[in-house]
Motif scaffolding. Structure first.
Motif, PDB file in Angstrom:
ATOM      1  N   ASP A 319       0.826  -1.215   0.000  1.00  0.00           N
ATOM      2  CA  ASP A 319       0.000   0.000   0.000  1.00  0.00           C
ATOM      3  C   ASP A 319       0.856   1.259   0.000  1.00  0.00           C
ATOM      4  OD1 ASP A 319      -2.339  -1.501   0.061  1.00  0.00           O
ATOM      5  OD2 ASP A 319      -2.401  -1.553   2.250  1.00  0.00           O
ATOM      6  N   VAL A 320       1.978   1.220   0.710  1.00  0.00           N
ATOM      7  CA  VAL A 320       2.879   2.380   0.762  1.00  0.00           C
ATOM      8  C   VAL A 320       3.447   2.681  -0.616  1.00  0.00           C
ATOM      9  CG1 VAL A 320       5.079   3.222   1.667  1.00  0.00           C
ATOM     10  CG2 VAL A 320       3.485   2.069   3.193  1.00  0.00           C
ATOM     11  N   GLY A 321       3.843   1.642  -1.352  1.00  0.00           N
ATOM     12  CA  GLY A 321       4.385   1.837  -2.693  1.00  0.00           C
ATOM     13  C   GLY A 321       3.396   2.502  -3.627  1.00  0.00           C
ATOM     14  N   ASN A 441      -5.498  -2.969   9.752  1.00  0.00           N
ATOM     15  CA  ASN A 441      -5.617  -2.415   8.409  1.00  0.00           C
ATOM     16  C   ASN A 441      -6.864  -2.915   7.701  1.00  0.00           C
ATOM     17  OD1 ASN A 441      -4.566  -0.863   6.174  1.00  0.00           O
ATOM     18  ND2 ASN A 441      -3.986  -2.793   5.204  1.00  0.00           N
ATOM     19  N   GLY A 442      -7.296  -4.124   8.041  1.00  0.00           N
ATOM     20  CA  GLY A 442      -8.443  -4.718   7.359  1.00  0.00           C
ATOM     21  C   GLY A 442      -9.792  -4.325   7.911  1.00  0.00           C
ATOM     22  N   ILE A 443      -9.846  -3.829   9.134  1.00  0.00           N
ATOM     23  CA  ILE A 443     -11.153  -3.550   9.751  1.00  0.00           C
ATOM     24  C   ILE A 443     -11.582  -2.085   9.608  1.00  0.00           C
ATOM     25  CG2 ILE A 443     -10.903  -5.406  11.445  1.00  0.00           C
ATOM     26  CD1 ILE A 443     -10.135  -3.293  13.514  1.00  0.00           C
ATOM     27  N   ILE A 444     -10.701  -1.227   9.104  1.00  0.00           N
ATOM     28  CA  ILE A 444     -11.052   0.183   8.928  1.00  0.00           C
ATOM     29  C   ILE A 444     -11.372   0.427   7.461  1.00  0.00           C
ATOM     30  CG2 ILE A 444     -10.244   2.569   9.162  1.00  0.00           C
ATOM     31  CD1 ILE A 444      -8.435   1.646  11.405  1.00  0.00           C
ATOM     32  N   ASN A 446     -11.853   3.222   5.503  1.00  0.00           N
ATOM     33  CA  ASN A 446     -11.090   4.233   4.770  1.00  0.00           C
ATOM     34  C   ASN A 446      -9.633   3.790   4.636  1.00  0.00           C
ATOM     35  OD1 ASN A 446      -9.267   6.840   4.829  1.00  0.00           O
ATOM     36  ND2 ASN A 446     -11.243   7.456   3.971  1.00  0.00           N
ATOM     37  N   LYS A 447      -9.146   3.738   3.398  1.00  0.00           N
ATOM     38  CA  LYS A 447      -7.813   3.178   3.145  1.00  0.00           C
ATOM     39  C   LYS A 447      -6.713   3.985   3.808  1.00  0.00           C
ATOM     40  CE  LYS A 447      -5.500  -0.065   1.081  1.00  0.00           C
ATOM     41  NZ  LYS A 447      -5.695  -1.481   1.467  1.00  0.00           N
ATOM     42  N   LEU A 448      -6.746   5.319   3.660  1.00  0.00           N
ATOM     43  CA  LEU A 448      -5.692   6.151   4.216  1.00  0.00           C
ATOM     44  C   LEU A 448      -5.710   6.116   5.743  1.00  0.00           C
ATOM     45  CD1 LEU A 448      -3.408   8.037   3.370  1.00  0.00           C
ATOM     46  CD2 LEU A 448      -5.013   9.951   3.511  1.00  0.00           C
ATOM     47  N   PHE A 452      -2.665   4.637   8.428  1.00  0.00           N
ATOM     48  CA  PHE A 452      -2.078   5.368   9.546  1.00  0.00           C
ATOM     49  C   PHE A 452      -2.365   4.680  10.874  1.00  0.00           C
ATOM     50  CE2 PHE A 452      -1.845   8.913   6.516  1.00  0.00           C
ATOM     51  CZ  PHE A 452      -0.574   9.399   6.814  1.00  0.00           C
ATOM     52  N   ALA A 453      -3.607   4.240  11.055  1.00  0.00           N
ATOM     53  CA  ALA A 453      -3.979   3.603  12.318  1.00  0.00           C
ATOM     54  C   ALA A 453      -3.235   2.285  12.511  1.00  0.00           C
ATOM     55  CB  ALA A 453      -5.487   3.362  12.351  1.00  0.00           C
TER      56      ALA A 453
END
Length: 504
Positions: A319-321, A441-444, A446-448, A452-453
């Motif tokens: 995702d960072v890339g 990362n999978g339970i939120i 909003n991707k951005l 961060f979370a």
């Protein structure tokens, strides 16, 4: 030392963030192919730069730390040596530009090298003044100059992009301008502190004698990077890729993804920078107790810092890339190469310690052995080579060099291998931290926000595991003030003693 590291880290993180944003900007402006061409030119430029700026400033800092009165003479000697060497290298490159150009896969890379040549002269001037400031432990001053250089380079590059159609040449030109700015700034700070230049006669011999092994070691590292910039595209072409395709892969993985792995260990680099004069002082005094304490704590620190970032890159690298470079291949490589954080961080601090302990030759030999292993592994996969092979070979070389470094450090100082337990704990704990990071990362939705979370959550969870299983020792000091019932404030002038309880 903790205060100095914190100061250095604050400036360095700011500088790295600016450089990081600049690299994102560059990758979007010149593309993956352009990044590949520029990375090849930059790797050759760094070979030349290392010959000028690696050994001299480090030796000047060590000798200045041992005797501040020698700073003026050392600076004069360093300036003369740096100017002669940089001018000779520039003339040699200009005279041999055609045969050197045949070593590059793309002819444009050599043109970029020519544009960056003035940066060598300016860097030589800068490194002479910097060495004295470093030896006097003027960490803030050195950091400010480096930050000025980074800001100047970004601003100049943005302006040149508007003036020139050839953006690769504009990037190269910004390097020369930024180095001129940093040289001027460093000279101003040097003389503003009422320092001066004095006769260099007594300092040429010790300066050259001590700097040559360090320069060879650092130059070897730069040469290795340059060979890598040639060998990796060559091996990729052996699998059937053309020049443009191989440059794309090389630019995506080595030009874009790999530098991101150095971001979290910025604080380790700051510690290495601060330790050179302090460890040199302890070594000069023969204070083995201080040497062992500094070394053992620093090695453990480097492991923990890398381990905290590891699950974040392992879970979110792809995702960072995409987010930063809009490049899926860069993200995938970053995710797969996340485990390199541990050997990268450890080798960074261990090799720096060897230089402080006057083991520069050992550092060079250990690095060469590790580098040789890289190429043996890579060429064993000729016609079957890919970036996974390179990643494995690079990691193996770092591990081998680190082991050899520790053997030499132990022989010189008698350190205990107290870092082994934190290393095992961090390596084992990184997997549950990786799973936790993926889960968050999978339970939120909003991707951005999820990135961060989960990054903050994963790093915090890894740090918590390191504390629970003893990789990090946390001491909580509670200080209280109290008066005894028998105290008579009107008659007693002394304060009542403080009581302290400690839990760990």
């Amino acid at each position: 030392m903790a205060k100095a590291v914190a100061t250095m880290t604050t400036f360095t993180v700011t500088e790295r963030i600016l450089g990081f944003l600049f690299k994102i900007y560059l990758s979007r402006e010149i593309g993956a192919v352009g990044m590949g061409i520029y990375s090849v030119a930059l790797s050759f430029f760094f070979v030349m730069l290392t010959l000028i700026t690696s050994g001299i400033p480090l030796v000047v800092s060590k000798l200045t730390a041992k005797d501040n009165r020698s700073g003026a003479g050392l600076c004069s000697a360093a300036l003369i040596i740096e100017l002669i060497v940089s001018a000779a290298i520039c003339l040699a490159v200009l005279a041999l530009k055609k045969p050197i150009g045949t070593l590059f896969a793309d002819a444009q890379s050599m043109a970029l090298v020519i544009v960056m040549l003035p940066a060598l002269v300016f860097s030589g001037v800068y490194s002479a003044f910097r060495g004295v400031l470093w030896g006097e432990k003027k960490y803030v001053t050195v950091s400010v100059v480096e930050l000025i250089e980074q800001i100047a380079r970004i601003l100049v590059c943005v302006v040149l992009f508007q003036l020139f159609a050839d953006k690769n040449s504009a990037v190269a030109m910004s390097m020369s301008v930024a180095c001129a700015v940093s040289a001027a700034a460093c000279a101003i700070f040097y003389f503003a502190g009422k320092r001066r230049l004095s006769s260099p006669k007594a300092h040429f011999s010790p300066l050259i004698r001590s700097s040559v092994p360090i320069t060879l070691s650092r130059a070897t590292s730069s040469v290795n990077s340059y060979i890598t910039a040639i060998a990796v595209p060559f091996l990729l072409m052996s699998t059937g890729l053309n020049v443009e395709q191989s440059m794309y892969v090389f630019g995506s993985c080595v030009g874009m993804a790999l530098p991101l792995l150095y971001m979290p260990i910025t604080v380790v680099g700051s510690l290495a920078f601060v330790m050179i004069p302090t460890l040199s002082e302890a070594y000069a005094r023969g204070d083995k107790k201080s040497m062992r304490r500094q070394i053992e704590n620093a090695l453990t620190f480097s492991i923990v810092i890398a381990a905290i970032a590891l699950p974040v890159f392992a879970a979110l690298g792809d995702d960072v890339g995409v987010l930063l470079y809009d490049n899926t291949d860069a993200g995938i490589f970053l995710q797969k190469a996340s485990w390199l954080l541990l050997p990268l961080s450890f080798e960074n601090i261990a090799s720096s310690m060897l230089n402080s302990l006057d083991l520069e030759k050992k550092s060079l030999i250990n690095y060469l052995i590790g580098a040789a292993l890289t190429y043996v592994i890579c060429f064993c996969f000729y016609r079957r080579f890919d970036m996974d092979v390179y990643m494995t070979a690079f990691g193996a070389s770092l591990i081998l060099s680190s082991v050899l470094d520790i053997i030499d450090i132990k022989k010189r100082t008698g350190i205990k291998l107290s870092f082994v337990r934190p290393l095992v704990v961090c390596a084992v704990s990184s997997y549950p931290a990786y799973v936790f990071t993926q889960f968050v990362n999978g339970i939120i939705p909003n991707k951005l926000a999820a990135m961060f979370a989960s990054a903050i959550g994963g790093a915090s969870f890894m740090a918590l595991l390191a504390v629970i299983f003893g990789a990090i020792n946390v001491e909580i000091h509670i200080r209280t003030r109290g008066k005894s019932k028998t105290d008579k404030p009107q008659n007693i002038k002394k304060r009542s003693p403080r009581r302290r309880t400690q839990t760990s």
